[in-house]
Motif scaffolding. Structure first.
Motif, PDB file in Angstrom:
ATOM      1  N   PHE A  87       1.497  23.713  -4.012  1.00 46.50           N
ATOM      2  CA  PHE A  87       0.767  22.456  -4.081  1.00 46.50           C
ATOM      3  C   PHE A  87       1.690  21.272  -4.312  1.00 46.50           C
ATOM      4  O   PHE A  87       1.435  20.162  -3.838  1.00 46.50           O
ATOM      5  N   ALA A  88       2.797  21.506  -5.012  1.00 44.07           N
ATOM      6  CA  ALA A  88       3.760  20.415  -5.222  1.00 44.07           C
ATOM      7  C   ALA A  88       4.331  19.963  -3.885  1.00 44.07           C
ATOM      8  O   ALA A  88       4.492  18.755  -3.625  1.00 44.07           O
ATOM      9  N   GLY A  89       4.639  20.924  -3.031  1.00 42.20           N
ATOM     10  CA  GLY A  89       5.137  20.570  -1.703  1.00 42.20           C
ATOM     11  C   GLY A  89       4.079  19.872  -0.874  1.00 42.20           C
ATOM     12  O   GLY A  89       4.383  18.975  -0.077  1.00 42.20           O
ATOM     13  N   LEU A  90       2.805  20.292  -1.046  1.00 49.73           N
ATOM     14  CA  LEU A  90       1.711  19.655  -0.317  1.00 49.73           C
ATOM     15  C   LEU A  90       1.576  18.191  -0.731  1.00 49.73           C
ATOM     16  O   LEU A  90       1.397  17.303   0.115  1.00 49.73           O
ATOM     17  N   LEU A  91       1.676  17.921  -2.038  1.00 51.91           N
ATOM     18  CA  LEU A  91       1.614  16.544  -2.520  1.00 51.91           C
ATOM     19  C   LEU A  91       2.784  15.729  -1.993  1.00 51.91           C
ATOM     20  O   LEU A  91       2.633  14.558  -1.599  1.00 51.91           O
ATOM     21  N   GLN A  92       3.964  16.320  -1.994  1.00 52.47           N
ATOM     22  CA  GLN A  92       5.142  15.606  -1.526  1.00 52.47           C
ATOM     23  C   GLN A  92       4.993  15.177  -0.062  1.00 52.47           C
ATOM     24  O   GLN A  92       5.460  14.104   0.333  1.00 52.47           O
ATOM     25  N   ARG A  93       4.306  16.004   0.733  1.00 56.89           N
ATOM     26  CA  ARG A  93       4.154  15.706   2.149  1.00 56.89           C
ATOM     27  C   ARG A  93       3.029  14.711   2.426  1.00 56.89           C
ATOM     28  O   ARG A  93       3.154  13.866   3.322  1.00 56.89           O
ATOM     29  N   PHE A  94       1.920  14.812   1.663  1.00 58.35           N
ATOM     30  CA  PHE A  94       0.724  14.059   2.060  1.00 58.35           C
ATOM     31  C   PHE A  94       0.218  13.060   1.028  1.00 58.35           C
ATOM     32  O   PHE A  94      -0.699  12.285   1.330  1.00 58.35           O
ATOM     33  N   ASP A  95       0.760  13.050  -0.195  1.00 60.71           N
ATOM     34  CA  ASP A  95       0.318  12.089  -1.203  1.00 60.71           C
ATOM     35  C   ASP A  95       1.063  10.773  -0.980  1.00 60.71           C
ATOM     36  O   ASP A  95       2.072  10.485  -1.638  1.00 60.71           O
ATOM     37  N   SER A  96       0.541   9.969  -0.071  1.00 59.27           N
ATOM     38  CA  SER A  96       1.257   8.759   0.329  1.00 59.27           C
ATOM     39  C   SER A  96       1.289   7.695  -0.756  1.00 59.27           C
ATOM     40  O   SER A  96       2.228   6.896  -0.817  1.00 59.27           O
ATOM     41  N   ASP A  97       0.266   7.632  -1.647  1.00 63.13           N
ATOM     42  CA  ASP A  97       0.266   6.609  -2.695  1.00 63.13           C
ATOM     43  C   ASP A  97       0.905   7.097  -3.988  1.00 63.13           C
ATOM     44  O   ASP A  97       1.006   6.362  -4.971  1.00 63.13           O
ATOM     45  N   GLY A  98       1.293   8.372  -4.034  1.00 67.96           N
ATOM     46  CA  GLY A  98       2.036   8.899  -5.185  1.00 67.96           C
ATOM     47  C   GLY A  98       1.252   8.974  -6.469  1.00 67.96           C
ATOM     48  O   GLY A  98       1.851   8.946  -7.565  1.00 67.96           O
ATOM     49  N   ASN A  99      -0.090   9.112  -6.394  1.00 71.19           N
ATOM     50  CA  ASN A  99      -0.883   9.169  -7.629  1.00 71.19           C
ATOM     51  C   ASN A  99      -1.111  10.599  -8.128  1.00 71.19           C
ATOM     52  O   ASN A  99      -1.871  10.831  -9.060  1.00 71.19           O
ATOM     53  N   GLY A 100      -0.498  11.579  -7.497  1.00 69.61           N
ATOM     54  CA  GLY A 100      -0.587  12.969  -7.964  1.00 69.61           C
ATOM     55  C   GLY A 100      -1.818  13.709  -7.505  1.00 69.61           C
ATOM     56  O   GLY A 100      -2.083  14.824  -7.992  1.00 69.61           O
ATOM     57  N   ARG A 101      -2.584  13.129  -6.600  1.00 70.62           N
ATOM     58  CA  ARG A 101      -3.753  13.817  -6.060  1.00 70.62           C
ATOM     59  C   ARG A 101      -3.976  13.377  -4.624  1.00 70.62           C
ATOM     60  O   ARG A 101      -3.408  12.372  -4.176  1.00 70.62           O
ATOM     61  N   LEU A 102      -4.799  14.138  -3.906  1.00 68.25           N
ATOM     62  CA  LEU A 102      -5.070  13.832  -2.499  1.00 68.25           C
ATOM     63  C   LEU A 102      -6.478  13.285  -2.359  1.00 68.25           C
ATOM     64  O   LEU A 102      -7.458  13.951  -2.737  1.00 68.25           O
ATOM     65  N   GLU A 106      -9.619  11.450   0.105  1.00 70.84           N
ATOM     66  CA  GLU A 106     -10.268  11.911   1.325  1.00 70.84           C
ATOM     67  C   GLU A 106      -9.429  11.619   2.567  1.00 70.84           C
ATOM     68  O   GLU A 106      -9.311  12.457   3.464  1.00 70.84           O
ATOM     69  N   GLN A 107      -8.835  10.439   2.623  1.00 67.81           N
ATOM     70  CA  GLN A 107      -8.021  10.081   3.777  1.00 67.81           C
ATOM     71  C   GLN A 107      -6.796  10.986   3.887  1.00 67.81           C
ATOM     72  O   GLN A 107      -6.417  11.421   4.983  1.00 67.81           O
ATOM     73  N   GLU A 108      -6.196  11.290   2.737  1.00 65.91           N
ATOM     74  CA  GLU A 108      -5.011  12.157   2.741  1.00 65.91           C
ATOM     75  C   GLU A 108      -5.391  13.594   3.102  1.00 65.91           C
ATOM     76  O   GLU A 108      -4.634  14.289   3.793  1.00 65.91           O
ATOM     77  N   TRP A 109      -6.581  14.042   2.664  1.00 65.72           N
ATOM     78  CA  TRP A 109      -7.035  15.383   3.044  1.00 65.72           C
ATOM     79  C   TRP A 109      -7.310  15.462   4.554  1.00 65.72           C
ATOM     80  O   TRP A 109      -7.085  16.503   5.171  1.00 65.72           O
ATOM     81  N   ASN A 110      -7.775  14.380   5.146  1.00 66.37           N
ATOM     82  CA  ASN A 110      -7.959  14.370   6.598  1.00 66.37           C
ATOM     83  C   ASN A 110      -6.628  14.566   7.314  1.00 66.37           C
ATOM     84  O   ASN A 110      -6.554  15.253   8.342  1.00 66.37           O
ATOM     85  N   ARG A 111      -5.577  13.945   6.775  1.00 69.70           N
ATOM     86  CA  ARG A 111      -4.253  14.134   7.345  1.00 69.70           C
ATOM     87  C   ARG A 111      -3.799  15.582   7.183  1.00 69.70           C
ATOM     88  O   ARG A 111      -3.153  16.151   8.073  1.00 69.70           O
TER      89      ARG A 111
END
Length: 297
Positions: free
Chosen positions: A200-215, A217-222
């Motif tokens: 999950f840490a790698g998933l956040l690094q790839r898709f958490d664009s605002d860096g708030n530690g969670r994904l 709805e828009q980021e989950w779509n990506r």
């Protein structure tokens, strides 16, 4: 009703039930063999099929039969010990086994790997002989071991399948690679996302664009779009691999048979066995009726 009549009645009912079950089972197996059309490996549909072909050796695979030491592709053995007590004598099974290595069948259009576990294997190569060793390839006994084993008699039997022999095979067939599998986009996408969630840490690094530690709805779509593209790419790469064919035990109550004899000979053998079961069932039913009449139940 005395104990003797009860025992006789139980045996008669058992013969009736067992004979009927055996008859119906063998008839069903014969019909499966005769009703299933012969397929070619290259063009066979997925599911329950039958093939005719020739057994081939596989690279880097060396199988030796345990009792004779002869090279083969498959083996099955039995070791029995002769026992006598007064006027009664019998052969008692002391050891048995069969190989579980996969077989390679070639029918001229392609090759198919067969997992023999759970199959009725019927080879034509069979050897039976006797000796005085617990294992025919074991070392000769001496001293006390020889004294205690003196007079013991053993019977050995070994069945084998060899390269170049014909084989009839009927069972569950499946293929992979070669572009034969369609893509279930939803299932494949979910599988990729599940794998990514394992890191999950790698998933956040790839898709958490605002860096708030969670994904959000828009980021989950990506995430879902990237997973779909990854699943499609994996399927495309897998489809480019050469087709691989496998046969194994069917999941349903269908016969799984590997035989050196063809389906016509097997079907005749099953019909004779079914007739034997019918005779046993009839004899058991007559005996049951007679015992019930004698005891007036």
């Amino acid at each position: 009703m005395d104990t003797g009549h009860l025992l006789g009645l139980a045996c008669a009912v058992g013969a009736t039930t067992g004979g009927a079950w055996w008859c119906l089972r063998r008839l069903g197996e014969a019909r499966h063999l005769l009703d299933t059309p012969t397929s070619k490996i290259r063009s066979a549909a997925q599911g329950y099929v039958e093939f005719y072909g020739v057994l081939r050796e596989q690279a880097n695979t060396a199988i030796v039969a345990p009792l004779t030491g002869k090279p083969c592709l498959w083996w099955r053995f039995r070791i029995e010990e002769y026992q006598a007590s007064g006027k009664s004598h019998s052969w008692r099974l002391v050891d048995s086994g069969s190989s579980e290595g996969w077989l390679l069948l070639d029918d001229g259009t392609g090759s198919c790997l067969i997992d023999p576990r759970g199959a009725q294997v019927r080879p034509t190569t069979r050897e039976v002989w006797r000796g005085n060793l617990r294992h025919p390839r074991g070392p000769a006994r001496s001293g006390w071991a020889a004294w205690f084993s003196a007079g013991k008699r053993y019977r050995y039997s070994e069945e084998r399948l060899h390269a170049g022999q014909p084989l009839y095979a009927i069972g569950a067939f499946r293929s992979s690679g070669g572009g034969r599998q369609g893509l279930d986009v939803g299932a494949a996408q979910s599988e990729v996302i599940g794998q990514w969630k394992g890191d999950f840490a790698g998933l956040l690094q790839r898709f958490d664009s605002d860096g708030n530690g969670r994904l959000d709805e828009q980021e989950w779509n990506r995430v879902r779009l990237a997973a779909q593209l990854e699943a499609e790419d994996r399927h495309r790469q897998h489809s480019q691999q050469p087709a691989q064919h496998h046969m194994g035990r069917p999941g349903e109550a269908q016969p799984f048979i590997l035989s050196s004899a063809g389906e016509d000979e097997l079907a005749r053998h099953f019909y004779w066995q079914a007739a034997g079961g019918a005779v046993l069932c009839l004899a058991g039913a007559l005996a049951t009726a007679w015992l019930l009449g004698v005891t007036r139940l």
